[in-house]
Write a protein that holds these residues in place. Structure first.
Motif, mmCIF file in Angstrom:
data_model
loop_
_atom_site.group_PDB
_atom_site.id
_atom_site.type_symbol
_atom_site.label_atom_id
_atom_site.label_comp_id
_atom_site.label_asym_id
_atom_site.label_seq_id
_atom_site.Cartn_x
_atom_site.Cartn_y
_atom_site.Cartn_z
ATOM 1 N N LYS A 83 0.825 -1.209 0.000
ATOM 2 C CA LYS A 83 0.000 0.000 0.000
ATOM 3 C C LYS A 83 0.857 1.256 0.000
ATOM 4 C CE LYS A 83 -4.008 2.030 2.349
ATOM 5 N NZ LYS A 83 -4.994 1.842 3.442
ATOM 6 N N SER A 84 1.917 1.264 0.809
ATOM 7 C CA SER A 84 2.791 2.444 0.874
ATOM 8 C C SER A 84 3.558 2.632 -0.440
ATOM 9 C CB SER A 84 3.766 2.327 2.046
ATOM 10 O OG SER A 84 4.577 1.176 1.925
ATOM 11 N N GLU A 85 3.966 1.523 -1.058
ATOM 12 C CA GLU A 85 4.665 1.622 -2.352
ATOM 13 C C GLU A 85 3.727 2.150 -3.425
ATOM 14 O OE1 GLU A 85 7.889 -2.042 -1.837
ATOM 15 O OE2 GLU A 85 5.878 -2.419 -2.643
ATOM 16 N N TRP A 86 2.480 1.700 -3.411
ATOM 17 C CA TRP A 86 1.492 2.183 -4.377
ATOM 18 C C TRP A 86 1.247 3.678 -4.188
ATOM 19 C CZ3 TRP A 86 -3.334 4.429 -3.880
ATOM 20 C CH2 TRP A 86 -4.114 4.499 -5.049
ATOM 21 N N GLN A 87 1.158 4.108 -2.917
ATOM 22 C CA GLN A 87 0.935 5.528 -2.636
ATOM 23 C C GLN A 87 2.107 6.376 -3.117
ATOM 24 O OE1 GLN A 87 0.274 5.189 1.583
ATOM 25 N NE2 GLN A 87 -1.960 5.181 1.373
ATOM 26 N N ARG A 88 3.329 5.868 -2.909
ATOM 27 C CA ARG A 88 4.497 6.624 -3.379
ATOM 28 C C ARG A 88 4.502 6.724 -4.908
ATOM 29 N NH1 ARG A 88 7.188 3.913 0.867
ATOM 30 N NH2 ARG A 88 7.947 2.296 -0.559
ATOM 31 N N ALA A 89 4.117 5.651 -5.565
ATOM 32 C CA ALA A 89 4.095 5.657 -7.023
ATOM 33 C C ALA A 89 3.058 6.644 -7.568
ATOM 34 C CB ALA A 89 3.793 4.252 -7.550
ATOM 35 N N ARG A 90 1.960 6.813 -6.844
ATOM 36 C CA ARG A 90 0.916 7.748 -7.270
ATOM 37 C C ARG A 90 1.120 9.137 -6.677
ATOM 38 N NH1 ARG A 90 0.622 3.338 -9.149
ATOM 39 N NH2 ARG A 90 -1.214 2.362 -10.117
ATOM 40 N N GLY A 91 2.161 9.305 -5.862
ATOM 41 C CA GLY A 91 2.395 10.564 -5.167
ATOM 42 C C GLY A 91 2.466 11.788 -6.067
ATOM 43 N N PRO A 92 3.250 11.766 -7.150
ATOM 44 C CA PRO A 92 3.344 12.943 -8.017
ATOM 45 C C PRO A 92 1.986 13.391 -8.565
ATOM 46 C CG PRO A 92 5.131 11.417 -8.484
ATOM 47 C CD PRO A 92 4.209 10.707 -7.538
ATOM 48 N N HIS A 93 1.165 12.445 -8.973
ATOM 49 C CA HIS A 93 -0.162 12.794 -9.492
ATOM 50 C C HIS A 93 -1.007 13.445 -8.400
ATOM 51 C CE1 HIS A 93 -4.123 12.545 -11.323
ATOM 52 N NE2 HIS A 93 -4.544 11.839 -10.279
#
Length: 226
Positions: free
Chosen positions: A171-181
């Motif tokens: 979940k945290s990795e997914w959030q980081r990946a979507r962070g810029p957006h």
């Protein structure tokens, strides 16, 4: 006639009974979810012909009912709860623990009442803890409210776990990946409440979130019972 009322056929030529059939089905579901369960696959695991299973179970829905009831044996409290709040808390946490062991359970929660012996015993233990506190209708609404909460929370948690496996991202990795957006969208100023939640909110794990939400629901039930 339900599957629990129908007698089992004789054990021949290979010893077989509903308990063995259900254990094999649960093992298959634990490994691959409900889609991995079929009477043919269960029969193969038991080294029996598929047609033999129809003497014990008529449909896949009956098999699912038996599987759910087997898991309710894990949820059934070992001793009487001290009060209604402890009973409902035990039901919620016990169901969550069972669903984490058997993720497929989340797909079968929330439907029609479980009518197997273990499911009925869980219902009896839960209702007995509230018996006499208020009228029956209020008791039923209280149990339904708590059940609706933990069913939804469990399904959300299991969905997150499945998404982690499907994507290979926590979940945290997914959030980081979507962070810029997300950062770009929040910077527009169109979502101020969401921005405060993202920037100022405290991260809690699934267990703490479940427990906190449950206590809030129990507080609401207490207000009605009071």
């Amino acid at each position: 006639m339900t599957v629990w009322d129908r007698p089992e056929p004789p054990n021949r030529p290979i010893p077989l009974d509903r308990e063995r059939i259900v254990a094999a089905a649960v093992a298959l579901a634990d490994e691959g979810g409900l889609t991995a369960v079929s009477l043919r696959k269960v029969a193969a695991r038991l080294d029996a012909g598929p047609m033999r299973l129809y003497g014990y179970i008529s449909t896949k829905d009956e098999l699912f009912d038996l599987m759910v009831d087997a898991v309710y044996a894990e949820i059934l409290p070992g001793e009487r709860a001290g009060d209604w709040r402890e009973a409902l808390r035990s039901l919620a946490h016990g169901t969550r623990r069972a669903a984490l062991r058997h993720e497929w359970l989340a797909d079968l929660l929330g439907g029609r009442p479980a009518l197997g012996p273990n499911g009925l015993a869980v219902s009896e233990a839960t209702l007995a803890a509230l018996d006499g506190l208020t009228d029956v209708d209020t008791v039923m609404r209280a149990v339904e409210t708590v059940s609706a909460y933990f069913t939804g929370a469990i399904r959300r948690e299991i969905t997150d776990l499945r998404a982690e496996r499907a994507t290979g991202l926590s979940k945290s990795e997914w959030q980081r990946a979507r962070g810029p957006h997300v950062t770009r969208m929040l910077a527009t100023g169109r979502f101020p409440a969401l921005a405060r939640a993202v920037h100022d909110g405290t991260h809690v794990d699934a267990e703490e979130s479940f427990a906190t939400g449950l206590e809030w629901v129990l507080d609401a039930v207490a207000a009605k019972l009071g």
